[in-house]
Design a protein around this motif. Structure first.
Motif, PDB file in Angstrom:
ATOM      1  N   ARG A 182       0.837  -1.200   0.000  1.00 16.98           N
ATOM      2  CA  ARG A 182       0.000   0.000   0.000  1.00 16.98           C
ATOM      3  C   ARG A 182       0.873   1.250   0.000  1.00 16.98           C
ATOM      4  O   ARG A 182       0.585   2.229  -0.684  1.00 16.98           O
ATOM      5  CB  ARG A 182      -0.921  -0.008   1.233  1.00 16.98           C
ATOM      6  CG  ARG A 182      -2.066  -0.999   1.159  1.00 16.98           C
ATOM      7  CD  ARG A 182      -3.251  -0.434   0.363  1.00 16.98           C
ATOM      8  NE  ARG A 182      -3.843   0.706   1.049  1.00 16.98           N
ATOM      9  CZ  ARG A 182      -4.869   0.612   1.900  1.00 16.98           C
ATOM     10  NH1 ARG A 182      -5.371  -0.579   2.184  1.00 16.98           N
ATOM     11  NH2 ARG A 182      -5.373   1.690   2.452  1.00 16.98           N
ATOM     12  N   THR A 183       1.944   1.229   0.779  1.00 11.53           N
ATOM     13  CA  THR A 183       2.860   2.376   0.820  1.00 11.53           C
ATOM     14  C   THR A 183       3.501   2.602  -0.548  1.00 11.53           C
ATOM     15  O   THR A 183       3.596   3.735  -1.030  1.00 11.53           O
ATOM     16  CB  THR A 183       3.962   2.152   1.876  1.00 11.53           C
ATOM     17  OG1 THR A 183       3.354   2.019   3.160  1.00 11.53           O
ATOM     18  CG2 THR A 183       4.941   3.321   1.890  1.00 11.53           C
ATOM     19  N   ARG A 184       3.952   1.505  -1.170  1.00 12.82           N
ATOM     20  CA  ARG A 184       4.584   1.615  -2.482  1.00 12.82           C
ATOM     21  C   ARG A 184       3.621   2.218  -3.509  1.00 12.82           C
ATOM     22  O   ARG A 184       3.992   3.098  -4.278  1.00 12.82           O
ATOM     23  CB  ARG A 184       5.053   0.242  -2.949  1.00 12.82           C
ATOM     24  CG  ARG A 184       5.938   0.273  -4.194  1.00 12.82           C
ATOM     25  CD  ARG A 184       6.151  -1.109  -4.763  1.00 12.82           C
ATOM     26  NE  ARG A 184       4.906  -1.666  -5.264  1.00 12.82           N
ATOM     27  CZ  ARG A 184       4.380  -1.344  -6.462  1.00 12.82           C
ATOM     28  NH1 ARG A 184       5.001  -0.478  -7.247  1.00 12.82           N
ATOM     29  NH2 ARG A 184       3.248  -1.884  -6.852  1.00 12.82           N
ATOM     30  N   ARG A 185       2.369   1.739  -3.512  1.00  9.91           N
ATOM     31  CA  ARG A 185       1.384   2.263  -4.460  1.00  9.91           C
ATOM     32  C   ARG A 185       1.081   3.725  -4.174  1.00  9.91           C
ATOM     33  O   ARG A 185       0.940   4.539  -5.090  1.00  9.91           O
ATOM     34  CB  ARG A 185       0.096   1.439  -4.399  1.00  9.91           C
ATOM     35  CG  ARG A 185       0.175   0.118  -5.113  1.00  9.91           C
ATOM     36  CD  ARG A 185      -1.209  -0.347  -5.557  1.00  9.91           C
ATOM     37  NE  ARG A 185      -2.150  -0.404  -4.426  1.00  9.91           N
ATOM     38  CZ  ARG A 185      -2.378  -1.515  -3.723  1.00  9.91           C
ATOM     39  NH1 ARG A 185      -1.714  -2.621  -4.018  1.00  9.91           N
ATOM     40  NH2 ARG A 185      -3.234  -1.479  -2.741  1.00  9.91           N
ATOM     41  N   PHE A 186       0.992   4.073  -2.888  1.00 15.15           N
ATOM     42  CA  PHE A 186       0.715   5.462  -2.509  1.00 15.15           C
ATOM     43  C   PHE A 186       1.825   6.392  -2.996  1.00 15.15           C
ATOM     44  O   PHE A 186       1.575   7.451  -3.570  1.00 15.15           O
ATOM     45  CB  PHE A 186       0.572   5.562  -0.991  1.00 15.15           C
ATOM     46  CG  PHE A 186       0.468   6.973  -0.478  1.00 15.15           C
ATOM     47  CD1 PHE A 186      -0.672   7.727  -0.707  1.00 15.15           C
ATOM     48  CD2 PHE A 186       1.526   7.556   0.214  1.00 15.15           C
ATOM     49  CE1 PHE A 186      -0.768   9.038  -0.240  1.00 15.15           C
ATOM     50  CE2 PHE A 186       1.439   8.856   0.676  1.00 15.15           C
ATOM     51  CZ  PHE A 186       0.291   9.597   0.451  1.00 15.15           C
ATOM     52  N   LEU A 187       3.079   5.974  -2.790  1.00 11.99           N
ATOM     53  CA  LEU A 187       4.201   6.811  -3.225  1.00 11.99           C
ATOM     54  C   LEU A 187       4.257   6.913  -4.747  1.00 11.99           C
ATOM     55  O   LEU A 187       4.565   7.976  -5.294  1.00 11.99           O
ATOM     56  CB  LEU A 187       5.511   6.245  -2.680  1.00 11.99           C
ATOM     57  CG  LEU A 187       5.670   6.272  -1.157  1.00 11.99           C
ATOM     58  CD1 LEU A 187       7.001   5.648  -0.745  1.00 11.99           C
ATOM     59  CD2 LEU A 187       5.558   7.696  -0.609  1.00 11.99           C
TER      60      LEU A 187
END
Length: 382
Positions: A182-187
């Motif tokens: 989720r963090t990777r997609r958000f960034l």
């Protein structure tokens, strides 16, 4: 008073360079500010007294009227966060007032002339221009557009909350993997927004701010063209104030600008040595500007060529003859003196020619302190 943004600065510079000459002179007043007031009131008063002593009675009346407008600006319109003020005022039959405030400093400098002095605005635009800051954490993203040291726009986005389901539906390892994805997609989505903003606004300088683990992740997902525009990574906590972030990034941007100035000088020297599209020195540079042949004017901050002279009779301009007694064109003996450096800045501004102001370049000073990168040459420019 106008709290200045970069996109408005060119419009105001054009207003100043097209202001019709009148009988009354224009006061061009640049001042450093601190806590909503002049940083050095004594120096301001001393310079005003010095200018007033050289005027006749008629000129003094117009000068006092213009000064009253400046004093009113100082008394009632200074913003607490402003660090620099440029105000242009004229009295007489054709009064004029234009006060501009900035969140970056200006020198303490006052002049009296028939036209407004814009050089320090040109220097300020080159030094502080504009850039984008991306402040990022694992939970949020904020993109700032910084123009002349001020935040002029921002985009803020927070990552949707991830409900903890450890022990019920997910194992701890499953949850951690999902959270990282989720963090990777958000960034990655944040970088897409950043890319669109920089492209639409024509920005060419980017600074990342945040904790190193997160900024490192952002770097990995930056496309190659944005990596080329990344000039620094600044440590910052998620709770840092915008003013603190701007101050931390501003020095990085100024350093990057100085490096670009050195690169420009190197290119100027290379063009000169290889017979390329460049001229140096006061006379060749001034003539190239007047002919509209210049792609970029390169000025040393220390460049002080002294006054030029314009013939009152035929308008012939001379910027090189130190002791010109008669006009070589018409034989006239009456001349108007003008500031060569200021006239170069005005001429460049009139044709939207970029100006690079360079600090501490022995090479440029050795070449006369000024040069031009040309769009093409005329025979007498070889």
């Amino acid at each position: 008073t106008i709290d200045m943004e970069r996109q408005n600065l060119q419009k105001h510079v054009r207003t100043l360079i097209t202001l019709p000459v009148a009988a009354a002179p224009v006061i061009s007043c640049y001042q450093a500010l601190a806590a909503g007031r002049l940083a050095d009131r004594n120096a301001f008063d001393g310079r005003v007294r010095s200018l007033r002593r050289g005027l006749n009675v008629t000129e003094q009346h117009a000068f006092d009227a213009a000064l009253a407008r400046i004093e009113n600006t100082l008394a009632t319109e200074l913003l607490p966060n402003s660090k620099g003020l440029a105000v242009f005022a004229r009295g007489g039959e054709h009064p004029f007032l234009l006060p501009l405030q900035f969140q970056v400093p200006l020198p303490n400098w006052i002049a009296l002339d028939s036209t407004p002095n814009i050089y320090h605005l040109v220097e300020l635009k080159d030094t502080y221009d504009r850039y984008v800051v991306m402040i990022v954490t694992e939970e949020s993203m904020r993109i700032l557009q910084v123009n002349l040291g001020a935040v002029t726009a921002q985009i803020w986005e927070q990552r949707p909350e991830l409900r903890e389901r450890v022990g019920r539906e997910w194992t701890k390892t499953h949850y951690q993997r999902h959270r990282q994805e989720r963090t990777r997609r958000f960034l990655k989505d944040a970088v897409t927004v950043l890319d669109q903003l920089m492209s639409a606004g024509g920005y060419t300088h980017l600074i990342l701010a945040g904790r190193s683990p997160v900024t490192a992740q952002v770097q990995k997902v930056l496309p190659s063209h944005l990596k080329k525009e990344l000039i620094d990574i600044v440590p910052a906590s998620g709770g840092a104030s915008l003013s603190d972030v701007v101050q931390a990034t501003l020095s990085s941007f100024v350093e990057a600008e100085e490096q670009e100035s050195r690169t420009t000088v190197a290119n100027l020297v290379h063009q000169l040595r290889t017979g390329g599209l460049a001229v140096v020195g006061t006379g060749p540079s001034y003539r190239a500007l007047r002919r509209g042949r210049v792609d970029m004017l390169v000025l040393s901050k220390e460049y002080e060529p002294g006054p030029g002279r314009s013939c009152d009779n035929c308008g012939h301009i001379d910027v090189e003859s130190v002791r010109l007694d008669t006009c070589p064109e018409c034989g006239g003996r009456a001349f108007r003196r003008f500031n060569i450096k200021e006239e170069m800045a005005r001429t460049a501004a009139a044709c939207d020619c970029p100006v690079e102001v360079v600090e501490q370049s022995d090479e440029l000073i050795h070449l006369g302190g000024v040069g031009c990168l040309l769009s093409y040459r005329l025979p007498d420019e070889y």
